[in-house]
Scaffold this motif. Structure first.
Motif: not given
Length: 80
Positions: A28-29, A38-39, A53-60
């Motif tokens: 995916v990356l 995101d999914v 927190e669930t921002t894309s960068l923090k999740m990644l």
């Protein structure tokens, strides 16, 4: 009986098979599709029971850390 939703089913698969989770994240990356990332991150977030927190960068970053991996940046050889 109600079927599980897709995110729940994927989370169970990812939690059970870290090699698949690693390859999926890598794929995916490399594709660079933000919506797909995101999914995938949401499903990994569920799979690994990560909170915060669930921002894309923090999740990644949280998913990569949880999997014992590191994120790196490399030149895109196909762009010359």
């Amino acid at each position: 009986m109600r079927d599980r939703d897709h995110d729940t089913a994927m989370a169970e698969l990812l939690a059970a098979d870290h090699a698949y989770a690693t390859e999926l994240l890598r794929s995916v990356l490399s594709d660079g599709n933000a919506a797909e990332l995101d999914v995938t991150l949401r499903q990994m977030w569920l799979a690994f029971g990560i909170e915060g927190e669930t921002t894309s960068l923090k999740m990644l970053l949280a998913v990569v850390d949880h999997m014992g991996m590191q994120l790196s940046i490399a030149p895109n050889e196909s762009r010359g």
